[in-house]
Design a protein around this motif. Structure first.
Motif, PDB file in Angstrom:
ATOM      1  N   ALA A 297       0.657  -1.694   0.416  1.00  0.00           N
ATOM      2  CA  ALA A 297       0.295  -0.206   0.107  1.00  0.00           C
ATOM      3  C   ALA A 297       0.725   1.735  -0.080  1.00  0.00           C
ATOM      4  CB  ALA A 297      -0.504  -0.001   1.334  1.00  0.00           C
ATOM      5  N   ARG A 298       0.664   1.675  -0.951  1.00  0.00           N
ATOM      6  CA  ARG A 298       2.113   2.645  -1.289  1.00  0.00           C
ATOM      7  C   ARG A 298       1.174   4.297  -1.059  1.00  0.00           C
ATOM      8  NH1 ARG A 298       3.796  -0.785  -5.574  1.00  0.00           N
ATOM      9  NH2 ARG A 298       6.088  -1.629  -4.655  1.00  0.00           N
TER      10      ARG A 298
ATOM     11  N   GLU B 173      -0.451   6.342   0.467  1.00  0.00           N
ATOM     12  CA  GLU B 173      -0.138   7.378   1.526  1.00  0.00           C
ATOM     13  C   GLU B 173       1.383   7.795   2.012  1.00  0.00           C
ATOM     14  OE1 GLU B 173      -1.290  10.251   3.666  1.00  0.00           O
ATOM     15  OE2 GLU B 173      -2.561   8.492   2.759  1.00  0.00           O
ATOM     16  N   ALA B 174       2.484   6.730   1.585  1.00  0.00           N
ATOM     17  CA  ALA B 174       3.683   6.677   1.276  1.00  0.00           C
ATOM     18  C   ALA B 174       4.250   7.666   0.799  1.00  0.00           C
ATOM     19  CB  ALA B 174       4.702   5.794   1.738  1.00  0.00           C
TER      20      ALA B 174
ATOM     21  N   THR C 117      10.709   4.677   1.422  1.00  0.00           N
ATOM     22  CA  THR C 117       9.555   4.430   2.009  1.00  0.00           C
ATOM     23  C   THR C 117      10.135   3.137   2.503  1.00  0.00           C
ATOM     24  OG1 THR C 117       8.995   3.440  -0.728  1.00  0.00           O
ATOM     25  CG2 THR C 117       8.209   5.129  -0.404  1.00  0.00           C
TER      26      THR C 117
ATOM     27  N   SER D  61       8.967  -0.953   3.980  1.00  0.00           N
ATOM     28  CA  SER D  61       7.916  -2.194   4.417  1.00  0.00           C
ATOM     29  C   SER D  61       8.656  -3.074   4.970  1.00  0.00           C
ATOM     30  CB  SER D  61       7.121  -2.475   2.726  1.00  0.00           C
ATOM     31  OG  SER D  61       8.827  -3.027   2.281  1.00  0.00           O
TER      32      SER D  61
ATOM     33  N   ARG E  45       5.994  -8.834   6.276  1.00  0.00           N
ATOM     34  CA  ARG E  45       5.533  -9.101   4.859  1.00  0.00           C
ATOM     35  C   ARG E  45       5.498 -10.758   4.306  1.00  0.00           C
ATOM     36  NH1 ARG E  45       2.616  -7.740   0.001  1.00  0.00           N
ATOM     37  NH2 ARG E  45       5.256  -8.193  -1.953  1.00  0.00           N
TER      38      ARG E  45
ATOM     39  N   LYS F 172      -3.555  -5.175   0.629  1.00  0.00           N
ATOM     40  CA  LYS F 172      -2.271  -4.560   0.605  1.00  0.00           C
ATOM     41  C   LYS F 172      -1.663  -4.034   2.265  1.00  0.00           C
ATOM     42  CE  LYS F 172      -2.858  -1.742  -3.310  1.00  0.00           C
ATOM     43  NZ  LYS F 172      -2.856   0.161  -3.915  1.00  0.00           N
ATOM     44  N   GLU F 173      -0.530  -4.661   1.789  1.00  0.00           N
ATOM     45  CA  GLU F 173      -0.083  -4.245   2.932  1.00  0.00           C
ATOM     46  C   GLU F 173       1.196  -3.005   3.531  1.00  0.00           C
ATOM     47  OE1 GLU F 173       2.034  -7.997   3.984  1.00  0.00           O
ATOM     48  OE2 GLU F 173       2.365  -7.955   1.630  1.00  0.00           O
ATOM     49  N   PRO F 174       1.136  -2.885   4.208  1.00  0.00           N
ATOM     50  CA  PRO F 174       1.208  -1.044   4.975  1.00  0.00           C
ATOM     51  C   PRO F 174       2.829  -0.551   4.340  1.00  0.00           C
ATOM     52  CG  PRO F 174       1.847  -1.907   7.106  1.00  0.00           C
ATOM     53  CD  PRO F 174       0.730  -3.040   6.302  1.00  0.00           C
ATOM     54  N   VAL F 175       3.076   0.562   4.271  1.00  0.00           N
ATOM     55  CA  VAL F 175       4.445   0.931   3.667  1.00  0.00           C
ATOM     56  C   VAL F 175       4.457   2.694   4.427  1.00  0.00           C
ATOM     57  CG1 VAL F 175       5.824   1.686   2.077  1.00  0.00           C
ATOM     58  CG2 VAL F 175       4.329   0.016   1.851  1.00  0.00           C
ATOM     59  N   ARG F 176       5.698   2.491   4.562  1.00  0.00           N
ATOM     60  CA  ARG F 176       5.744   3.700   6.178  1.00  0.00           C
ATOM     61  C   ARG F 176       6.473   5.039   5.266  1.00  0.00           C
ATOM     62  NH1 ARG F 176       8.096   1.973  11.494  1.00  0.00           N
ATOM     63  NH2 ARG F 176       8.718   0.178  10.514  1.00  0.00           N
TER      64      ARG F 176
END
Length: 337
Positions: free
Chosen positions: A161-162, A164-165, A271, A273, A278, A301-305
């Motif tokens: 999940a890119r 928002e980042a 970014t 992950s 994962r 979708k997995e989070p990305v910071r």
């Protein structure tokens, strides 16, 4: 040659079906004479017979193997991914067959068809799936394929999940005064294009670059920044700028493993992950798919910071203290990175 049930039957002087009954502990095996059982046991030991796990699994409708389709195993990420995926699959009692495509679309088709022919129970697909007509020719409508970098609607997927980042990344580029930006990979360009436009930032150098060893946009007026979904591309870009004797543009790139770290003040944001989470999630998702084949298709979708360089430095140190990333800790120690 490997001994078979037929070899044991020949040694004992009985039928193969009788040996099979006994070795597979079928109910009718209770009727076999004790003397015959002892002879079969002796033949098994003498011939060093071992039952075929594959044959047993196939009789149950499962091969206990999974497939992985990747472009190559040369980079740190792809080789470590294959190794850790293999280890994680083994924890669930599965073997892993790996198909390498060498970035050749035709080879990708052959690899996929070969893994299907070998009756893998499911496939991890790290590339882009082919058009529907080719997939239909393989009769894959109900086949357990887990997409890792695409989301064809008919198959399960686990992407990053890119959004928002990268939205935050666009804001960082604006804060640093960047008004001309190269977006070096399509996966980022599809998201960043709209976000950058909202800040009045122009994408230059083409919508995205397609090669990692050529930087034509550096020959004229270099951009203010480069955004890339690849630490390899970012590292090559820095090397090329040094060759030309020009400052590197501001940089945003993606990070997963300790070898992705680029310690440079021109790095605006990264970014990130969580690789370990994962990888574990990918395998557990596949096992769930195999155990619940009638569950509806879902695109997770997995989070990305987004991290600053200082935050990334701390995150990397934490990774290197984790035994999971031991190969990188050893290499970095001796290479002095």
């Amino acid at each position: 040659m490997r001994a078979t049930i037929k070899d044991i039957a020949k040694r004992v002087g009985v039928s193969s079906s009788l040996v099979s009954l006994y070795l597979n502990n079928r109910p009718l095996a209770a009727r076999i004479a004790e003397s015959t059982k002892r002879k079969i046991d002796a033949a098994v030991k003498e011939l060093n017979y071992a039952p075929s796990a594959t044959a047993r699994a196939l009789r149950k409708g499962k091969s206990k193997t999974l497939g992985l389709v990747v472009a190559d195993l040369c980079s740190d990420y792809s080789s470590f991914f294959a190794q850790t995926l293999l280890d994680e699959c083994s924890r669930y009692g599965y073997q892993l067959l790996i198909g390498i495509t060498h970035y050749d679309p035709e080879e990708e088709k052959r690899v996929l068809a070969n893994l299907i022919a070998r009756q893998t129970d499911g496939i991890f697909y790290a590339l882009r799936l082919f058009p529907a007509d080719f997939l239909k020719s393989l009769n894959l409508q109900n086949y357990p394929i887990l997409q890792l970098s695409s989301a064809a609607p008919e198959f399960q997927s686990m992407e990053l999940a890119r959004e928002e980042a990268l939205k935050q990344c666009a804001g960082k580029l604006y804060e640093y005064g960047c008004r001309k930006v190269v977006v070096a990979h399509e996966s980022w360009a599809n998201i960043l294009e709209k976000e950058l436009e909202a800040y009045g930032i122009k994408i230059v150098g083409g919508r995205y670059a397609t090669t990692s060893d050529d930087f034509p946009y550096l020959n004229d007026t270099p951009p203010d920044a480069v955004a890339s979904d690849s630490s390899i591309y970012a590292r090559l870009l820095r090397a090329r700028c040094r060759e030309l004797g020009i400052p590197m543009p501001y940089l945003c790139y993606s990070y997963s493993l300790p070898s992705d770290f680029i310690d440079d003040p021109r790095v605006i944001a990264v970014t990130v992950s969580d690789y370990k989470t994962r990888l574990s999630g990918i395998v557990s998702r596949m096992i769930r798919m195999l155990e619940n084949p009638k569950e509806p298709v879902a695109h997770l979708k997995e989070p990305v910071r987004l991290m600053s360089l200082d935050e990334l430095r701390e995150y990397r140190c934490a990774q290197l203290k984790d035994p999971y990333y031991e190969p990188f800790r050893i290499r970095i120690k001796y290479e002095g990175n």
